[in-house]
Design an enzyme around this catalytic site. Structure first.
Site, PDB file in Angstrom:
ATOM      1  CG  PHE A 139      -1.945  -0.966   1.351  1.00 54.81           C
ATOM      2  CD1 PHE A 139      -3.102  -0.859   0.600  1.00 54.81           C
ATOM      3  CD2 PHE A 139      -1.807  -2.055   2.198  1.00 54.81           C
ATOM      4  CE1 PHE A 139      -4.105  -1.817   0.695  1.00 54.81           C
ATOM      5  CE2 PHE A 139      -2.804  -3.006   2.306  1.00 54.81           C
ATOM      6  CZ  PHE A 139      -3.950  -2.892   1.557  1.00 54.81           C
TER       7      PHE A 139
ATOM      8  CB  SER B  11      -6.066   4.128  -8.500  1.00 58.78           C
ATOM      9  OG  SER B  11      -7.054   5.103  -8.717  1.00 58.78           O
TER      10      SER B  11
ATOM     11  CE1 TYR C  27      -2.287   7.803  -6.018  1.00 60.44           C
ATOM     12  CE2 TYR C  27      -4.095   8.407  -7.490  1.00 60.44           C
ATOM     13  CZ  TYR C  27      -3.574   7.588  -6.511  1.00 60.44           C
ATOM     14  OH  TYR C  27      -4.327   6.546  -6.040  1.00 60.44           O
TER      15      TYR C  27
ATOM     16  CE  LYS D 298      -1.473   4.109  -6.431  1.00 54.56           C
ATOM     17  NZ  LYS D 298      -0.864   3.249  -5.402  1.00 54.56           N
TER      18      LYS D 298
HETATM   19  C1  UD1 Z   1      -9.452  10.620  -6.409  1.00 55.71           C
HETATM   20  C2  UD1 Z   1      -8.529   9.943  -7.372  1.00 55.71           C
HETATM   21  C3  UD1 Z   1      -8.477   8.448  -7.092  1.00 55.71           C
HETATM   22  C4  UD1 Z   1      -8.183   8.197  -5.645  1.00 55.71           C
HETATM   23  C5  UD1 Z   1      -9.244   8.888  -4.818  1.00 55.71           C
HETATM   24  C6  UD1 Z   1      -9.039   8.666  -3.341  1.00 55.71           C
HETATM   25  C7  UD1 Z   1      -8.324  10.695  -9.688  1.00 55.71           C
HETATM   26  C8  UD1 Z   1      -9.036  10.924 -10.963  1.00 55.71           C
HETATM   27  N1  UD1 Z   1      -9.043  10.171  -8.709  1.00 55.71           N
HETATM   28  O1  UD1 Z   1     -10.762  10.220  -6.778  1.00 55.71           O
HETATM   29  O2  UD1 Z   1      -7.508   7.864  -7.881  1.00 55.71           O
HETATM   30  O3  UD1 Z   1      -8.240   6.806  -5.422  1.00 55.71           O
HETATM   31  O4  UD1 Z   1      -9.169  10.285  -5.089  1.00 55.71           O
HETATM   32  O5  UD1 Z   1      -7.853   9.227  -2.880  1.00 55.71           O
HETATM   33  O6  UD1 Z   1      -7.179  10.961  -9.581  1.00 55.71           O
HETATM   34  N2  UD1 Z   1     -16.028  16.486  -4.575  1.00 55.71           N
HETATM   35  C9  UD1 Z   1     -16.746  17.622  -4.262  1.00 55.71           C
HETATM   36  N3  UD1 Z   1     -16.307  18.409  -3.245  1.00 55.71           N
HETATM   37  C10 UD1 Z   1     -15.185  18.119  -2.517  1.00 55.71           C
HETATM   38  C11 UD1 Z   1     -14.458  16.945  -2.839  1.00 55.71           C
HETATM   39  C12 UD1 Z   1     -14.903  16.157  -3.881  1.00 55.71           C
HETATM   40  O7  UD1 Z   1     -17.761  17.928  -4.899  1.00 55.71           O
HETATM   41  O8  UD1 Z   1     -14.821  18.867  -1.611  1.00 55.71           O
HETATM   42  C13 UD1 Z   1     -16.510  15.605  -5.645  1.00 55.71           C
HETATM   43  C14 UD1 Z   1     -15.525  15.454  -6.793  1.00 55.71           C
HETATM   44  O9  UD1 Z   1     -15.755  16.406  -7.768  1.00 55.71           O
HETATM   45  C15 UD1 Z   1     -15.868  14.026  -7.261  1.00 55.71           C
HETATM   46  C16 UD1 Z   1     -16.329  13.302  -6.013  1.00 55.71           C
HETATM   47  O10 UD1 Z   1     -16.674  14.328  -5.086  1.00 55.71           O
HETATM   48  O11 UD1 Z   1     -16.937  14.074  -8.138  1.00 55.71           O
HETATM   49  C17 UD1 Z   1     -15.268  12.415  -5.395  1.00 55.71           C
HETATM   50  O12 UD1 Z   1     -14.074  13.156  -5.249  1.00 55.71           O
HETATM   51  P1  UD1 Z   1     -12.818  12.586  -4.432  1.00 55.71           P
HETATM   52  O13 UD1 Z   1     -13.280  12.025  -3.140  1.00 55.71           O
HETATM   53  O14 UD1 Z   1     -11.775  13.649  -4.394  1.00 55.71           O
HETATM   54  O15 UD1 Z   1     -12.328  11.349  -5.286  1.00 55.71           O
HETATM   55  P2  UD1 Z   1     -11.947  11.251  -6.843  1.00 55.71           P
HETATM   56  O16 UD1 Z   1     -11.501  12.550  -7.373  1.00 55.71           O
HETATM   57  O17 UD1 Z   1     -13.062  10.540  -7.531  1.00 55.71           O
END
Ligand code: UD1
Length: 344
Positions: free
Chosen positions: A83, A127, A152, A156
């Site tokens: 990990f 991922s 990042y 991967k």
């Molecule tokens: C990202 C990474 C993924 C990683 C994961 C967990 C990419 C494309 N994705 O996923 O590889 O495994 O983090 O570390 O690199 N959102 C909001 N407000 C916020 C935060 C997030 O609206 O404050 C939304 C984002 O736009 C997204 C969803 O919530 O649609 C999830 O976001 P997030 O938890 O950051 O994960 P990912 O970006 O999907």
């Protein structure tokens, strides 16, 4: 005799939950972690859940000499789950060299030690980011790998290639790469969970911190996507379900029931939830409204992704059991437990 598994990054979020499931399945666990993105508290949490203290050594996997010494001390390791890596997408854009050095060297040092010591089974933490925005949904394991948007994600992809090329070269290593969708939630005991440093980048820690009053309100990144409610869709998976898949994967390699020397599995639930749906599920679990506002899209976000889970379901005999309500309830219980325990 109990089989011994080395878990690198075992004090971290997914690592600590996997250590619990390994111990519960009868494995002995040795952990290497440098605490760069974790705290010793998680080791105490593991012990208080299972009643078993895992062996722990604080070590940076980039320290090749230190890792060799570790393997000299632990001669009978049956398999490794790797990990340990830097994982913040935004930070990787600002510190690419750190990400490449840390994530690639750690894997290469680990594989060199495994080969030198005749340890064959390796489970690698990958991922769904390797797929970018897939053309077809749900996304299967043979979907094309797209150019990564951030260092990042590129680490991967390169790590998966390092494993593939090493196995192709004929050395005795067998591996499973697990491509996680969006791991969230915490152990139902609330003794271990995610510990984001500083302001969280990820959705669920931001939600739980907002509900606790640490953050003012959640920013929803965009409501103009081509989705039913306009917000992005992800496949959120409970971290305990994810942890259980690691136990199955390492056992599959140790027992030699893998079909190929290198296998790749998607780990998700197969269900896509929008940001607004996650907020609703959290409000239901916590019983209170979550302050939020819509802001412009976040750069680099993909519109929607969710897993085709058929291959993992059929080959690993694994299926995610916990749904979005459990994910939210456990994430919220953990946030409250941790804040109260640390007065943070
Ligand atoms: C990202 C990474 C993924 C990683 C994961 C967990 C990419 C494309 N994705 O996923 O590889 O495994 O983090 O570390 O690199 N959102 C909001 N407000 C916020 C935060 C997030 O609206 O404050 C939304 C984002 O736009 C997204 C969803 O919530 O649609 C999830 O976001 P997030 O938890 O950051 O994960 P990912 O970006 O999907």
């Amino acid at each position: 005799m109990q089989k011994k598994i080395l878990v690198t990054g075992g004090a971290g979020y997914i690592g600590s939950h996997t250590v619990v499931e390994l111990q519960n399945s009868g494995y002995e666990v040795v952990i290497i972690d440098d605490f760069s993105n974790s705290l010793p508290d998680s080791l105490k949490g593991i012990e208080s859940i299972t009643g078993k203290k895992p062996f722990f050594e604080q070590l940076d996997l980039c320290d090749a000499a230190g890792l060799k010494l570790f393997f000299n001390k632990h001669k009978n390791i049956a398999g490794c789950i790797h990990f340990a890596a830097s994982k913040a997408v935004g930070e990787s854009v600002n510190k690419p060299l750190h990400y490449y050095r840390n994530n690639l060297n750690s894997l290469m040092n680990l594989m060199e030690c495994m080969i030198a010591n005749g340890v064959e089974p390796l489970v690698f933490s990958s991922s769904c980011t390797v797929y970018g925005q897939p053309e077809k949904l749900p996304v299967t394991e043979d979907a094309p790998i797209l150019k990564a948007l951030a260092p990042y994600g590129n680490t991967k992809q390169i790590c998966e290639e390092i494993i593939q090329d090493t196995i192709t070269s004929g050395v005795k290593v067998k591996a499973i790469a697990l491509r996680y969708f969006n791991p969230i939630g915490a152990h139902p005991s609330a003794k271990i969970g995610e510990l984001p440093q500083g302001i969280p980048n990820n959705l669920v820690p931001y939600i739980t911190q907002t509900a606790f009053g640490v953050r003012k309100e959640l920013s929803v990144y965009g409501n103009d996507y081509n989705t039913p409610d306009g917000s992005c869709i992800r496949d959120y998976i409970h971290v305990v379900d994810l942890a259980k898949a690691h136990v199955i994967a390492i056992s599959r390699l140790i027992n030699g029931i893998n079909k190929k020397p290198y296998e790749i599995f998607n780990l998700g639930t197969g269900n896509g939830y929008s940001v607004f749906e996650v907020i609703k599920a959290f409000e239901k679990a916590s019983g209170k409204p979550l302050p939020h506002k819509v802001v412009p899209r976040r750069e680099g976000d993909i519109e929607k992704i969710y897993a085709d889970t058929k291959f993992a379901n059929e080959e690993l005999g694994w299926k995610a059991q916990l749904g979005i309500d459990d994910m939210m309830a456990h994430a919220w219980a953990w946030e409250q437990y941790y804040r109260k325990a640390t007065h943070a």
